[in-house]
Design an enzyme around this catalytic site. Structure first.
Site, short mmCIF file in Angstrom:
data_model
loop_
_atom_site.label_atom_id
_atom_site.label_comp_id
_atom_site.label_asym_id
_atom_site.label_seq_id
_atom_site.Cartn_x
_atom_site.Cartn_y
_atom_site.Cartn_z
N ILE A 161 0.84 -1.21 0.00
CA ILE A 161 0.00 0.00 0.00
C ILE A 161 0.87 1.25 0.00
O ILE A 161 0.61 2.20 -0.75
CB ILE A 161 -0.99 -0.03 1.19
CG1 ILE A 161 -1.92 -1.24 1.07
CG2 ILE A 161 -1.80 1.27 1.25
CD1 ILE A 161 -2.76 -1.53 2.30
N SER A 180 11.49 2.15 5.82
CA SER A 180 11.12 0.74 5.93
C SER A 180 12.33 0.01 6.47
O SER A 180 13.44 0.52 6.39
CB SER A 180 10.74 0.14 4.58
OG SER A 180 9.35 0.21 4.36
N ARG A 181 12.11 -1.20 6.98
CA ARG A 181 13.26 -1.93 7.55
C ARG A 181 14.23 -2.34 6.46
O ARG A 181 15.42 -2.43 6.68
CB ARG A 181 12.77 -3.16 8.32
CG ARG A 181 12.00 -2.78 9.57
CD ARG A 181 11.34 -3.97 10.18
NE ARG A 181 10.48 -4.64 9.21
CZ ARG A 181 9.67 -5.64 9.50
NH1 ARG A 181 9.61 -6.08 10.72
NH2 ARG A 181 8.92 -6.18 8.57
N SER A 182 13.71 -2.61 5.25
CA SER A 182 14.62 -3.01 4.17
C SER A 182 14.51 -2.01 3.02
O SER A 182 13.46 -1.38 2.85
CB SER A 182 14.25 -4.41 3.68
OG SER A 182 12.90 -4.42 3.28
N THR A 239 -3.70 5.41 7.54
CA THR A 239 -4.61 4.35 7.07
C THR A 239 -4.10 2.98 7.50
O THR A 239 -4.52 1.97 6.95
CB THR A 239 -4.76 4.37 5.52
OG1 THR A 239 -3.46 4.23 4.94
CG2 THR A 239 -5.42 5.64 5.01
N ARG A 241 -3.12 1.42 11.25
CA ARG A 241 -3.92 1.01 12.40
C ARG A 241 -3.86 2.13 13.43
O ARG A 241 -2.82 2.78 13.59
CB ARG A 241 -3.38 -0.29 13.03
CG ARG A 241 -3.70 -1.55 12.26
CD ARG A 241 -5.18 -1.94 12.34
NE ARG A 241 -5.45 -3.20 11.67
CZ ARG A 241 -5.82 -3.31 10.39
NH1 ARG A 241 -5.97 -2.24 9.63
NH2 ARG A 241 -6.06 -4.50 9.86
N GLU A 270 -12.01 1.16 17.69
CA GLU A 270 -12.95 1.17 16.57
C GLU A 270 -14.14 0.32 16.99
O GLU A 270 -13.93 -0.78 17.49
CB GLU A 270 -12.30 0.59 15.32
CG GLU A 270 -11.22 1.50 14.76
CD GLU A 270 -10.64 1.03 13.44
OE1 GLU A 270 -11.14 0.02 12.90
OE2 GLU A 270 -9.70 1.65 12.96
N HIS A 289 -12.86 3.66 9.10
CA HIS A 289 -12.11 2.50 8.57
C HIS A 289 -12.70 2.01 7.24
O HIS A 289 -13.23 0.91 7.16
CB HIS A 289 -12.07 1.36 9.60
CG HIS A 289 -10.93 0.41 9.37
ND1 HIS A 289 -10.29 -0.25 10.40
CD2 HIS A 289 -10.31 0.00 8.23
CE1 HIS A 289 -9.34 -1.02 9.90
NE2 HIS A 289 -9.34 -0.90 8.58
P1 NAP Z 1 2.82 -4.87 3.48
O1 NAP Z 1 2.93 -5.01 2.02
O2 NAP Z 1 3.28 -6.00 4.33
O3 NAP Z 1 3.58 -3.54 3.90
C1 NAP Z 1 3.97 -3.22 5.18
C2 NAP Z 1 5.36 -2.63 5.09
O4 NAP Z 1 5.71 -2.12 6.37
C3 NAP Z 1 6.40 -3.70 4.71
O5 NAP Z 1 6.88 -3.45 3.42
C4 NAP Z 1 7.48 -3.54 5.75
O6 NAP Z 1 8.67 -3.33 5.04
C5 NAP Z 1 7.10 -2.28 6.54
N1 NAP Z 1 7.38 -2.44 7.97
C6 NAP Z 1 7.01 -3.44 8.78
N2 NAP Z 1 7.43 -3.19 10.03
C7 NAP Z 1 8.09 -2.02 9.99
C8 NAP Z 1 8.76 -1.23 10.94
N3 NAP Z 1 8.85 -1.64 12.22
N4 NAP Z 1 9.32 -0.07 10.57
C9 NAP Z 1 9.25 0.32 9.29
N5 NAP Z 1 8.64 -0.38 8.31
C10 NAP Z 1 8.06 -1.53 8.67
O7 NAP Z 1 1.31 -4.59 3.92
P2 NAP Z 1 0.23 -3.69 3.16
O8 NAP Z 1 -0.63 -4.55 2.34
O9 NAP Z 1 0.92 -2.55 2.55
O10 NAP Z 1 -0.63 -3.22 4.43
C11 NAP Z 1 -0.07 -2.42 5.44
C12 NAP Z 1 -1.03 -2.23 6.58
O11 NAP Z 1 -2.08 -1.36 6.16
C13 NAP Z 1 -1.77 -3.48 7.04
O12 NAP Z 1 -0.98 -4.24 7.95
C14 NAP Z 1 -3.00 -2.93 7.70
O13 NAP Z 1 -2.78 -2.70 9.07
C15 NAP Z 1 -3.22 -1.60 7.00
N6 NAP Z 1 -4.40 -1.61 6.12
C16 NAP Z 1 -5.41 -0.76 6.39
C17 NAP Z 1 -6.51 -0.70 5.54
C18 NAP Z 1 -7.63 0.25 5.81
O14 NAP Z 1 -8.76 -0.07 5.48
N7 NAP Z 1 -7.37 1.41 6.34
C19 NAP Z 1 -6.60 -1.56 4.44
C20 NAP Z 1 -5.55 -2.43 4.22
C21 NAP Z 1 -4.45 -2.44 5.07
P3 NAP Z 1 10.05 -3.83 5.65
O15 NAP Z 1 9.82 -5.25 6.04
O16 NAP Z 1 11.05 -3.63 4.61
O17 NAP Z 1 10.24 -2.92 6.81
C1 GLV Z 2 -7.92 -3.55 6.68
O1 GLV Z 2 -7.74 -2.74 7.52
C2 GLV Z 2 -7.03 -4.61 6.39
O2 GLV Z 2 -6.04 -4.79 7.11
O3 GLV Z 2 -7.31 -5.33 5.42
#
Ligand code: NAP
Ligand code: GLV
Length: 327
Positions: A161, A180-182, A239, A241, A270, A289
């Site tokens: 995202i 990001s971590r990587s 967006t 948590r 929430e 949300h």
């Molecule tokens: P994702 O592809 O796993 O992306 C999360 C990124 O965060 C990873 O690339 C990771 O990269 C980085 N990360 C993890 N821990 C970290 C840390 N301690 N410090 C810095 N970077 C860190 O997941 P996504 O699909 O993008 O979703 C992300 C989050 O959005 C979900 O977990 C969810 O909580 C939220 N979300 C919300 C909605 C909504 O409706 N508002 C919808 C979907 C998702 P590195 O490993 O390289 O650090």
């Molecule tokens: C929504 O918040 C999700 O994590 O899919």
């Protein structure tokens, strides 16, 4: 001739009551499953038979729940974030967990961008003023927003995202910083995104958008000290948590004018009660949300959750599995 072996009993699964019935066709139409809608509808005597559970992000999957269902093999979370799941407990109980990555990326990135644009141009305040009779004439110096072209967007967590938001923001002419971590070479190559520490990102960004999963590491990542590092002209978008952010510190920063604006799709708790001070904080837009809330995306999430559930019940690899050992 020996009699044919009796057909095996169908596997018992539970799906959430809040999903439209036709989105769940893949499980209702799948042979060999007995589907119960809602855990409350599962008779206590049948709890030991439950093999698969589909759940929403509002259902805690914890030790207490897992110990009620000794035969449970798979949990299918209808969300990509899985902070509602105690992964260590699932590992102990031999329960696999699926989530819904990818299918919601564009919808959620669109919403993050919507929040960013709404905050940049003070959409909510302008509308409230108009409705309250404060729109008396067209004034050149009224309701002035900020430009996106040339502004710096700091993306915290450049995953699926975060990257999709960075692509959108880049098309608006924004410069991208990320933490990001990587490293993310593709984003660096294609968008000119620059990786930096969280402190550097907070100090340099005009907009900060949060996209990390909620974990012990990211709980209150944006606390009072982090907010104090941001420019007073900066805007915070969340967006990810609610608990990634210290909401009390945010409210204080907005009241003190130490932050230009905030726009939040996620909160803690929430639902957020209407009397919560976040709703009355100045220049703060709060949504219930709705990041992934398009019919197409919510249906896709449910379909992926169905596929995870069926694969888990049948002992196959889940199409989208959480690495339970990683947490
Ligand atoms: P994702 O592809 O796993 O992306 C999360 C990124 O965060 C990873 O690339 C990771 O990269 C980085 N990360 C993890 N821990 C970290 C840390 N301690 N410090 C810095 N970077 C860190 O997941 P996504 O699909 O993008 O979703 C992300 C989050 O959005 C979900 O977990 C969810 O909580 C939220 N979300 C919300 C909605 C909504 O409706 N508002 C919808 C979907 C998702 P590195 O490993 O390289 O650090
Ligand atoms: C929504 O918040 C999700 O994590 O899919």
């Amino acid at each position: 001739m020996s009699a044919p072996a009796p057909a095996p009993a169908p596997a018992l699964i539970v799906v959430p009551p809040d999903l439209p019935r036709d989105w769940l066709d893949p499980v209702f139409d799948h042979p060999g499953l007995e589907v119960i809608v809602g855990l409350d509808a599962l008779p206590e005597a049948r709890q030991p038979e439950l093999v698969g559970l589909m759940c929403l992000l509002s259902t805690p999957i914890d030790e207490a729940l897992l110990s009620r269902f000794p035969a449970l093999r798979v949990v299918a979370n209808v969300a990509v974030g899985y902070d509602n799941v105690d992964t260590a407990a699932c590992l102990r109980h031999g329960v696999r967990v699926g989530n819904t990555p990818g299918v919601l990326t564009d919808a959620t990135a669109d919403l993050a961008m919507t929040l960013l644009l709404a905050a940049a141009r003070g959409l909510v305040e302008a509308r409230e003023d108009a409705l309250a009779g404060r729109w008396q004439k067209w004034k050149p110096d009224r309701w002035l927003g900020v430009e996106l072209r040339g502004a710096k967007l700091g993306v915290v967590g450049l995953g699926q995202i975060g990257y999709a938001v960075a692509r959108r923001a880049s098309a608006f002419g924004m410069d991208i910083l990320y933490h990001s971590r990587s490293p993310k070479p593709e984003a660096e190559r294609s968008l000119g995104a620059r990786r930096c520490t969280l402190d550097e990102l907070l100090a340099a960004s005009d907009f900060v958008s949060l996209h990390v999963p909620l974990s012990p590491e990211t709980h209150r990542l944006i606390d009072a000290a982090a907010l104090a590092r941001m420019k007073p002209t900066a805007t915070l978008i969340n967006t990810a948590r609610g608990a990634v952010l210290d909401q009390d510190a945010l409210i204080a920063a907005l009241h003190a004018g130490r932050l230009r604006a905030a726009a939040l799709d996620v909160t803690e708790p929430e639902p957020l009660p209407p009397e919560h001070p976040l709703f009355s904080a100045p220049r703060c837009l709060v949504l219930p949300h709705v990041g992934s809330a398009t019919a197409t995306t919510r249906r896709r999430m449910t379909e992926l959750a169905c596929a995870n559930l069926i694969a888990g019940v049948e002992g196959r690899a889940l199409p989208a599995a959480i690495d339970l050992g990683a947490g």
